[in-house]
Design a protein around this motif. Structure first.
Motif, mmCIF file in Angstrom:
data_model
loop_
_atom_site.group_PDB
_atom_site.id
_atom_site.type_symbol
_atom_site.label_atom_id
_atom_site.label_comp_id
_atom_site.label_asym_id
_atom_site.label_seq_id
_atom_site.Cartn_x
_atom_site.Cartn_y
_atom_site.Cartn_z
ATOM 1 N N ASP A 86 100.670 62.883 56.280
ATOM 2 C CA ASP A 86 100.935 63.476 54.975
ATOM 3 C C ASP A 86 100.234 62.633 53.901
ATOM 4 N N SER B 135 109.684 62.496 56.986
ATOM 5 C CA SER B 135 109.354 61.074 57.166
ATOM 6 C C SER B 135 110.607 60.258 57.465
ATOM 7 N N ASP C 84 103.728 62.885 61.882
ATOM 8 C CA ASP C 84 104.485 63.340 60.714
ATOM 9 C C ASP C 84 103.486 64.150 59.877
HETATM 10 MG MG MG Z 1 106.867 62.689 54.312
#
Ligand code: MG
Ligand code: ADP
Length: 265
Positions: free
Chosen positions: A41, A18, A124
């Protein structure tokens, strides 16, 4: 020549996906590119440093609360117009993260052009579970290249190799390995060799630097809060490498024995 990018960043949990994704997003936005970041996530913290530390509602939360999804309640503009989406996670012990990501990206395709029209879209993605959640954006045809983030430690490289096995199965090209350093001895050497043996290359070496955590604590990327720091320069260079990348290839994962040998080099 310029080509729009649809990338997924993979790597073991906690390795720095991230932080890397948000700093690359900010650096590309600085260069004038239109950028979207899709946090897949369950920690739902991919975009927080682009939004001055603010958390946005996640797609899963909205769905759980029976809110009808639309661009206004899902896509939030952060630093220099970066479009931020957080998929969110299942209720612990109940749902499946993979299923949630499939539902969310399918819905996203219907309500926003951010994921088709930006110059750069970064997914991500959770990297520990090499299952449905791992592959959802790929299987939906939303991703065209992957990057793997790792340090030189055993577990992250092991996870990186597992991710290669997943990419191989999905026929997904890898555009590079990124080292997020943990100051392990011979880290650059180990990852350069690993990258070469799987048929890829090390595209960046990001040093371990407390500036990342300090900026993050205040709710910012280093690109925004510490643009003159050394590490901001590293993220800018990585951003350029990603936008200019010309070569990617389906990786060949190492067998377990070779992986152990490599790590004991
Ligand atoms: Mg992350
Ligand atoms: P992931 O998304 O892979 O789970 P994060 O990006 O949340 O990992 O990073 C985990 C922690 O490591 C965060 O506190 C982050 O600030 C820190 N971190 C990431 N990259 C660096 C770095 N290069 N130097 C110092 N700290 C870092």
């Amino acid at each position: 020549m310029f080509r729009a990018r649809r990338i997924a960043i993979y790597g073991k949990g906690g390795i720095g996906k991230s932080s890397t994704a948000s700093n690359v997003a900010a650096a590309c936005a600085d260069c004038g590119y239109s950028v979207s970041i899709i946090g897949c996530d369950p920690k739902s913290d991919s975009s927080i440093t682009l939004l001055k530390g603010e958390r946005i509602p996640t797609v899963m939360d909205l769905l759980r609360n029976k809110v009808e999804l639309c661009e206004d309640n899902v896509v939030y503009e952060g630093y220099k117009g970066v479009k931020c989406v957080e998929v969110g996670g299942p209720e612990p012990g109940v749902g499946c993260a993979g299923r949630g990501i499939i539902v969310a990206v399918t819905a996203l395709q219907k309500i926003t052009t951010a994921i088709t029209e930006s110059d750069l879209v970064i997914y991500d993605v959770p990297g520990d579970i090499v299952c449905g959640g791992f592959s959802a954006p790929i299987q939906k045809g939303l991703v065209s290249e992957a990057y793997i983030l790792s340090s030189g430690e055993y577990m992250p490289v092991y996870a990186a190799n597992n991710i290669c096995k997943g990419l191989e199965k999905l026929n997904m090209p890898l555009s590079g390995v990124i080292c997020n350093s943990r100051n392990v001895p011979r880290e650059e050497e180990i990852l350069t060799e690993f990258a070469s043996e799987i048929g890829s290359k090390l595209v960046a070496f990001i040093p371990k630097d407390n500036v990342v955590q300090d900026c993050e604590r205040d709710g910012f990327s280093v690109i925004e809060k510490a643009p003159d720091s050394e590490i901001a320069g590293v993220y800018r260079k990585l951003a350029t490498a990603i936008m200019d990348c010309e070569e990617s290839a389906i990786p060949n994962a190492l067998d377990d024995e070779r992986l152990r040998e490599l790590l004991m080099m």
